[in-house]
Design an enzyme around this catalytic site. Structure first.
Site, PDB file in Angstrom:
ATOM      1  N   ARG A 123     -11.733   3.360  10.794  1.00  0.00           N
ATOM      2  CA  ARG A 123     -12.879   3.149   9.910  1.00  0.00           C
ATOM      3  C   ARG A 123     -13.313   1.706  10.125  1.00  0.00           C
ATOM      4  O   ARG A 123     -12.502   0.780  10.025  1.00  0.00           O
ATOM      5  CB  ARG A 123     -12.496   3.362   8.445  1.00  0.00           C
ATOM      6  N   GLU A 172     -14.038  -5.576   9.686  1.00  0.00           N
ATOM      7  CA  GLU A 172     -12.726  -5.232  10.218  1.00  0.00           C
ATOM      8  C   GLU A 172     -12.679  -3.779  10.646  1.00  0.00           C
ATOM      9  O   GLU A 172     -13.525  -2.974  10.269  1.00  0.00           O
ATOM     10  CB  GLU A 172     -11.622  -5.506   9.189  1.00  0.00           C
ATOM     11  N   ASP A 179     -15.675  -1.443   9.064  1.00  0.00           N
ATOM     12  CA  ASP A 179     -16.352  -1.943   7.872  1.00  0.00           C
ATOM     13  C   ASP A 179     -17.303  -3.087   8.225  1.00  0.00           C
ATOM     14  O   ASP A 179     -16.951  -3.975   9.014  1.00  0.00           O
ATOM     15  CB  ASP A 179     -15.326  -2.445   6.854  1.00  0.00           C
ATOM     16  N   TYR A 214      -9.083   2.018  -6.218  1.00  0.00           N
ATOM     17  CA  TYR A 214      -8.210   3.147  -6.546  1.00  0.00           C
ATOM     18  C   TYR A 214      -8.264   3.574  -8.010  1.00  0.00           C
ATOM     19  O   TYR A 214      -7.396   4.299  -8.478  1.00  0.00           O
ATOM     20  CB  TYR A 214      -6.772   2.807  -6.125  1.00  0.00           C
ATOM     21  N   GLU A 262       0.821  -1.215   0.000  1.00  0.00           N
ATOM     22  CA  GLU A 262       0.000   0.000   0.000  1.00  0.00           C
ATOM     23  C   GLU A 262       0.853   1.263   0.000  1.00  0.00           C
ATOM     24  O   GLU A 262       0.398   2.334   0.413  1.00  0.00           O
ATOM     25  CB  GLU A 262      -0.927  -0.026   1.220  1.00  0.00           C
ATOM     26  N   ASN A 269     -10.057  -0.572  10.504  1.00  0.00           N
ATOM     27  CA  ASN A 269      -8.849  -0.035   9.885  1.00  0.00           C
ATOM     28  C   ASN A 269      -8.359   1.139  10.731  1.00  0.00           C
ATOM     29  O   ASN A 269      -9.019   2.176  10.800  1.00  0.00           O
ATOM     30  CB  ASN A 269      -9.152   0.438   8.466  1.00  0.00           C
ATOM     31  N   GLY A 320      -7.575   5.194   4.591  1.00  0.00           N
ATOM     32  CA  GLY A 320      -7.177   6.103   3.522  1.00  0.00           C
ATOM     33  C   GLY A 320      -7.501   7.539   3.892  1.00  0.00           C
ATOM     34  O   GLY A 320      -8.551   7.817   4.482  1.00  0.00           O
ATOM     35  N   SER A 326      -6.166  -2.774   1.848  1.00  0.00           N
ATOM     36  CA  SER A 326      -6.427  -2.288   0.490  1.00  0.00           C
ATOM     37  C   SER A 326      -6.700  -3.411  -0.498  1.00  0.00           C
ATOM     38  O   SER A 326      -6.410  -3.290  -1.687  1.00  0.00           O
ATOM     39  CB  SER A 326      -5.257  -1.419  -0.016  1.00  0.00           C
TER      40      SER A 326
END
Length: 323
Positions: free
Chosen positions: A271, A286, A273, A232, A16, A288, A292, A162
């Site tokens: 974050r 999960e 999810d 991305y 990443e 994070n 990002g 990612s």
């Protein structure tokens, strides 16, 4: 406490690397404090000063000029702001270094970072606490691969982000190839049951002991799954903020996210999810701990939709680090 200078750290040796530099470019432009940048090249060496800025502009740094630790006057900085996604940055590694220096830093601590990074360990903790997670199994490199789940399922490196190294397996004949790809990134692989007609929901958290939750967002896309290219490539995915959910479901997602955040001891930000099946069942996927961070990434956009601008969010994160 007055903040005179912040050190951003980006790049890294993980898959990443480029995403991290993109995050750093966004933060550097909007951060309401004086800041310097250090970039970790793909070979593990470091770039400082103008060389680091050039790497951010280029979006990649293959090699650097300084070994670890780099010649940085760490005491000149009030806060370190790591933007290192994935291994050796989001897994407690760099956080341990900051702890040794006694330098305040943005984000989760050593233990929380390590556990959240490991998809297997985090699921075990969440499941033990009664939070719903998708059924999963673990395969370790060099051991026989016995998978009792019925396809379709996902094969993922346990410690990567990612969507790096992830494959969707529709039949057992595809399993070995998927495992070989995942083992390129980690020696432990998670095999995770696919959720029928899944909607992908995300919520942003901010805070230390007491965390606030943003509105809930949803990711929509036409690809087989939310892979690296879809994440991305401009226009490949749609970020729907807020998600079209009834108030009760949104509140449940927020409450589950805050509970997981506190359970795992996360600080600063995350974050979180979720998957929601076609039958409306929620599964926590999960956390994070360094999401990002471009102005167009889900984490800052969720906060913008919740009334917190990008510069205000960055300022709050620095304050939380000092707190």
């Amino acid at each position: 406490m007055k903040v005179d200078r912040v050190l951003l750290i980006a790049g890294g040796r993980s898959g990443e690397h480029e995403v991290s530099l993109s995050s750093a470019a966004g933060v550097l432009e909007a951060l309401p404090y004086d800041a310097d940048v250090a970039v970790i090249a793909k070979d593990g060496s470091w770039l400082l000063g103008p060389d680091a800025l050039d790497a951010i502009d280029a979006g990649e740094a293959a090699s650097g000029g300084h070994p670890f630790p780099p010649p940085v006057a760490w005491g000149d900085y009030d806060v370190a702001f790591p933007l290192l996604h994935g291994r050796w940055g989001e897994d407690g590694t760099i956080q341990g270094f900051f702890e040794m220096l006694g330098l305040p830093y943005v984000g989760a601590g050593v233990t929380a970072s390590a556990v959240c990074m490991d998809k297997d360990l985090s699921k075990r903790v969440l499941q033990q606490a009664g939070l719903p997670v998708v059924p999963w199994e673990v395969v370790r490199k060099g051991e026989p691969a016995f998978v009792g789940l019925e396809p379709p399922f996902f094969v993922k490196p346990a410690n990567a982000g990612s969507s790096v190294g992830i494959a969707r397996v529709e039949r057992y004949a595809e399993l070995q190839k998927a495992l070989e790809e995942a083992f390129r990134y980690d020696e432990k692989v998670v095999v995770e049951q696919a959720v029928s007609e899944a909607r992908e929901l995300e919520v942003a958290l901010l805070g230390n002991v007491r965390a606030e939750a943003s509105v809930v967002g949803e990711i929509r896309y036409d690809a087989e799954f939310y892979d690296y290219e879809t994440k991305y490539t401009a226009g490949a995915a749609e970020l729907v903020i807020p998600a079209a959910l009834d108030p009760g479901t949104q509140e449940t997602v927020q409450e589950m996210a805050v509970r997981a955040y506190r359970l795992l001891g996360v600080r600063g930000m995350a974050r979180v999810d979720f998957f929601m099946s076609g039958e409306g069942e929620l599964y926590l996927n999960e956390l994070n701990t360094i999401p990002g961070f471009t102005p167009f990434s889900m984490y800052p956009r969720l906060w913008q939709a919740s009334g917190l601008t990008y510069p205000e969010l960055l300022s709050r994160l620095v304050e939380l680090a000092l707190e």
